[in-house]
Design a protein around this motif. Structure first.
Motif, PDB file in Angstrom:
ATOM      1  N   GLU A 223       0.849  -1.182   0.000  1.00 48.24           N
ATOM      2  CA  GLU A 223       0.000   0.000   0.000  1.00 48.24           C
ATOM      3  C   GLU A 223       0.886   1.233   0.000  1.00 48.24           C
ATOM      4  O   GLU A 223       2.064   1.179   0.366  1.00 48.24           O
ATOM      5  N   SER A 224       0.296   2.363  -0.402  1.00 46.05           N
ATOM      6  CA  SER A 224       0.999   3.633  -0.356  1.00 46.05           C
ATOM      7  C   SER A 224       0.913   4.201   1.065  1.00 46.05           C
ATOM      8  O   SER A 224      -0.182   4.388   1.608  1.00 46.05           O
ATOM      9  N   ILE A 225       2.067   4.452   1.668  1.00 44.56           N
ATOM     10  CA  ILE A 225       2.140   4.866   3.074  1.00 44.56           C
ATOM     11  C   ILE A 225       2.793   6.239   3.146  1.00 44.56           C
ATOM     12  O   ILE A 225       3.860   6.462   2.558  1.00 44.56           O
ATOM     13  N   LYS A 226       2.170   7.156   3.871  1.00 45.70           N
ATOM     14  CA  LYS A 226       2.780   8.441   4.173  1.00 45.70           C
ATOM     15  C   LYS A 226       3.637   8.279   5.416  1.00 45.70           C
ATOM     16  O   LYS A 226       3.123   8.099   6.527  1.00 45.70           O
TER      17      LYS A 226
ATOM     18  N   CYS B 211      12.746  -7.397   8.120  1.00 46.22           N
ATOM     19  CA  CYS B 211      13.429  -6.705   7.032  1.00 46.22           C
ATOM     20  C   CYS B 211      13.782  -7.657   5.898  1.00 46.22           C
ATOM     21  O   CYS B 211      13.669  -7.309   4.719  1.00 46.22           O
ATOM     22  N   GLN B 212      14.196  -8.848   6.225  1.00 48.90           N
ATOM     23  CA  GLN B 212      14.529  -9.826   5.200  1.00 48.90           C
ATOM     24  C   GLN B 212      13.306 -10.211   4.383  1.00 48.90           C
ATOM     25  O   GLN B 212      13.398 -10.437   3.170  1.00 48.90           O
ATOM     26  N   GLN B 213      12.132 -10.276   5.015  1.00 43.74           N
ATOM     27  CA  GLN B 213      10.917 -10.688   4.316  1.00 43.74           C
ATOM     28  C   GLN B 213      10.308  -9.561   3.492  1.00 43.74           C
ATOM     29  O   GLN B 213       9.593  -9.826   2.530  1.00 43.74           O
ATOM     30  N   THR B 214      10.542  -8.327   3.862  1.00 44.79           N
ATOM     31  CA  THR B 214       9.939  -7.192   3.157  1.00 44.79           C
ATOM     32  C   THR B 214      10.905  -6.504   2.206  1.00 44.79           C
ATOM     33  O   THR B 214      10.522  -5.534   1.551  1.00 44.79           O
ATOM     34  N   GLY B 215      12.151  -6.948   2.113  1.00 47.13           N
ATOM     35  CA  GLY B 215      13.110  -6.326   1.205  1.00 47.13           C
ATOM     36  C   GLY B 215      13.827  -5.128   1.780  1.00 47.13           C
ATOM     37  O   GLY B 215      14.564  -4.453   1.059  1.00 47.13           O
ATOM     38  N   LEU B 216      13.623  -4.831   3.054  1.00 44.52           N
ATOM     39  CA  LEU B 216      14.336  -3.728   3.684  1.00 44.52           C
ATOM     40  C   LEU B 216      15.739  -4.165   4.077  1.00 44.52           C
ATOM     41  O   LEU B 216      15.992  -5.347   4.314  1.00 44.52           O
ATOM     42  N   GLU B 217      16.634  -3.204   4.190  1.00 44.69           N
ATOM     43  CA  GLU B 217      18.011  -3.479   4.612  1.00 44.69           C
ATOM     44  C   GLU B 217      18.299  -2.693   5.881  1.00 44.69           C
ATOM     45  O   GLU B 217      18.119  -1.476   5.923  1.00 44.69           O
ATOM     46  N   LEU B 218      18.732  -3.409   6.906  1.00 46.75           N
ATOM     47  CA  LEU B 218      18.988  -2.798   8.207  1.00 46.75           C
ATOM     48  C   LEU B 218      20.494  -2.732   8.442  1.00 46.75           C
ATOM     49  O   LEU B 218      21.192  -3.743   8.331  1.00 46.75           O
ATOM     50  N   GLN B 219      20.987  -1.538   8.754  1.00 47.47           N
ATOM     51  CA  GLN B 219      22.411  -1.328   9.028  1.00 47.47           C
ATOM     52  C   GLN B 219      22.560  -0.673  10.391  1.00 47.47           C
ATOM     53  O   GLN B 219      21.818   0.261  10.724  1.00 47.47           O
TER      54      GLN B 219
ATOM     55  N   VAL C  70       1.434  -2.978   7.779  1.00 47.12           N
ATOM     56  CA  VAL C  70       1.502  -3.648   9.088  1.00 47.12           C
ATOM     57  C   VAL C  70       2.940  -3.980   9.444  1.00 47.12           C
ATOM     58  O   VAL C  70       3.406  -3.690  10.556  1.00 47.12           O
ATOM     59  N   LEU C  71       3.665  -4.554   8.485  1.00 43.74           N
ATOM     60  CA  LEU C  71       5.034  -4.943   8.781  1.00 43.74           C
ATOM     61  C   LEU C  71       5.941  -3.731   8.951  1.00 43.74           C
ATOM     62  O   LEU C  71       6.841  -3.736   9.796  1.00 43.74           O
ATOM     63  N   LEU C  72       5.725  -2.687   8.137  1.00 39.45           N
ATOM     64  CA  LEU C  72       6.526  -1.480   8.308  1.00 39.45           C
ATOM     65  C   LEU C  72       6.282  -0.859   9.678  1.00 39.45           C
ATOM     66  O   LEU C  72       7.218  -0.397  10.339  1.00 39.45           O
ATOM     67  N   GLN C  73       5.039  -0.880  10.134  1.00 38.65           N
ATOM     68  CA  GLN C  73       4.740  -0.349  11.464  1.00 38.65           C
ATOM     69  C   GLN C  73       5.419  -1.172  12.550  1.00 38.65           C
ATOM     70  O   GLN C  73       5.930  -0.629  13.536  1.00 38.65           O
ATOM     71  N   MET C  74       5.472  -2.497  12.378  1.00 38.02           N
ATOM     72  CA  MET C  74       6.151  -3.343  13.362  1.00 38.02           C
ATOM     73  C   MET C  74       7.642  -3.042  13.415  1.00 38.02           C
ATOM     74  O   MET C  74       8.233  -2.939  14.501  1.00 38.02           O
ATOM     75  N   VAL C  75       8.251  -2.889  12.229  1.00 38.50           N
ATOM     76  CA  VAL C  75       9.690  -2.608  12.197  1.00 38.50           C
ATOM     77  C   VAL C  75       9.986  -1.278  12.859  1.00 38.50           C
ATOM     78  O   VAL C  75      10.890  -1.165  13.715  1.00 38.50           O
TER      79      VAL C  75
END
Length: 419
Positions: free
Chosen positions: A283-286, A394-402, A324-329
């Motif tokens: 979804e498009s998230i602000k 992050c691994q499941q959603t394509g995000l990269e955590l540093q 939902v997942l972005l909010q959890m992260v």
């Protein structure tokens, strides 16, 4: 999954073609060597017969064949032959000018003081050289025909051999496996592979079903007592607002309420991670509005701490991610920053490339603890419970955590997936 550059069937066809090319090339080579050898042996035997004839005569006489000439000295040889002659070698065949071709043999005759030369000019008797071009053309055409036949045979065999394997690969690639799919394959190695794959697939499906049922039941059983704890804490805190309760008891209740909220959030996160079918909804998230809402929800964590918050996010920044997942992260990262940060300023900034959270750390924290534990996929009690979960999300959603750690500051970078 990308299609391989060269399929198994193409490899089989190329193997047939290369084998046919090697066989045709070797056959042509040996045939050319054979015909030239036979022709040379014919002229050699002519000279040997002439040598026997001359040795039977008391004096040198006229040769039996008009193509053979006798030369008493080397200087008497034809000019073109004398120019190419190599007396110190065992060579007996030379090419002359104007298409002439010589075979020679050196003979020791009792009537001659020095060895004489038997020379046969055989340009008019050659058989192979006049038809050499036609012979090579025939070899080329026959080789081409063999290559076409080999390619056709390889195509037929490859199609028959790889068709079941291709069907099985398409089923796996398109995720169209169903119970009993292995029965349509022949009773050979591919059938054995399909049967073993079906058995393993059924075991995995059964394991997933059990895991989902366990997660569902466990989350329900855990949320029920947590709901009771939260409601009881809210009721007691409401009573404390109207009655004079000791501050220490109020603080303990707030800690219990906060811990129950954390546990509820952890259960929701684990349940979402176990249900991978919900991870693909984009979804498009602000981002600015989401961060403001999360900071407002987590503001009780800052009570009693000398921590200031600085938020720098582009107002019109939008992301295409699972909300939902972005909010959890983001919730886990903000919780870590608020709970385990030292007094100071927590900087939160975001742009089209990613999110950066920078917060000061306690002086007594070990500088390398976070990096070492996070790299091993374990949890650090000193930096929050959710880092390992954040890594999985992050691994499941394509995000990269540093994570970058210094002695007094922790910088967390969350890089958005590049579409």
């Amino acid at each position: 999954m990308n299609k391989p550059a060269r399929s198994l069937g193409q490899r089989i066809i190329w193997a047939f073609v290369i084998l046919a090319l090697l066989c045709a090339s070797l056959f042509s080579f040996f045939n050319v060597v054979f015909v030239y050898t036979v022709e040379d042996q014919f002229f050699r035997h002519q000279l040997m017969d002439e040598e026997k004839y001359q040795l039977q005569q008391p004096h040198l006489s006229a040769p039996q064949s008009p193509a053979i000439q006798i030369y008493l000295q080397t200087k008497d040889l034809p000019a073109d032959l004398l120019q190419a002659l190599e007396p110190a070698t065992q060579r007996t065949e030379y090419s002359g000018l104007d298409g002439r071709h010589y075979h020679l043999r050196r003979v020791v005759h009792p009537a001659a003081k020095e060895p004489v030369w038997l020379v046969a000019e055989v340009s008019q008797q050659l058989v192979v050289r006049p038809i050499r071009d036609e012979m090579f053309l025939f070899y080329g055409i026959s080789t081409l025909v063999m290559l076409l036949l080999a390619a056709a045979l390889g195509f037929v065999l490859a199609r028959r051999a790889t068709r079941p394997l291709t069907q099985l690969a398409e089923l796996v690639q398109n995720d169209q496996l169903s119970p009993g799919f292995s029965k349509v394959f022949p009773a050979n190695e591919i059938g054995v592979l399909a049967e073993a794959l079906e058995q393993n697939w059924q075991r995995v499906q059964a394991f997933i079903a059990r895991e989902q049922a366990f997660s569902r039941d466990a989350s329900h059983e855990l949320r029920t007592p947590l709901a009771v704890i939260q409601s009881s804490c809210e009721l007691l805190l409401a009573q404390m607002s109207t009655q004079a309760w000791p501050a220490e008891q109020q603080q303990r209740l707030e800690q219990i309420q906060h811990s129950s909220r954390q546990m509820n959030q952890l259960i929701s996160t684990l349940l979402a991670m176990s249900r991978e079918q919900h991870l693909g909804k984009m979804e498009s998230i602000k981002l600015a509005a989401l961060l403001e809402q999360l900071v407002l929800n987590l503001s009780p964590l800052l009570d009693g701490k000398h921590i200031e918050l600085e938020l720098q996010v582009e107002p019109d920044l939008q992301l295409q991610l699972n909300p939902v997942l972005l909010q959890m992260v983001l919730t886990n990262l903000l919780q870590n920053a608020f709970l385990h940060g030292a007094p100071g300023t927590v900087h939160i900034s975001a742009d089209s490339l990613g999110l950066v959270i920078s917060n000061p750390l306690q002086a007594e924290d070990a500088p390398t603890e976070l990096t070492a534990l996070f790299a091993k996929g374990r949890q650090s009690s000193g930096y929050g419970l959710g880092l390992g979960i954040v890594q999985r999300l992050c691994q499941q959603t394509g995000l990269e955590l540093q994570l970058n750690r210094s002695e007094q500051q922790l910088i967390v970078r969350l890089i958005w997936p590049q579409l």
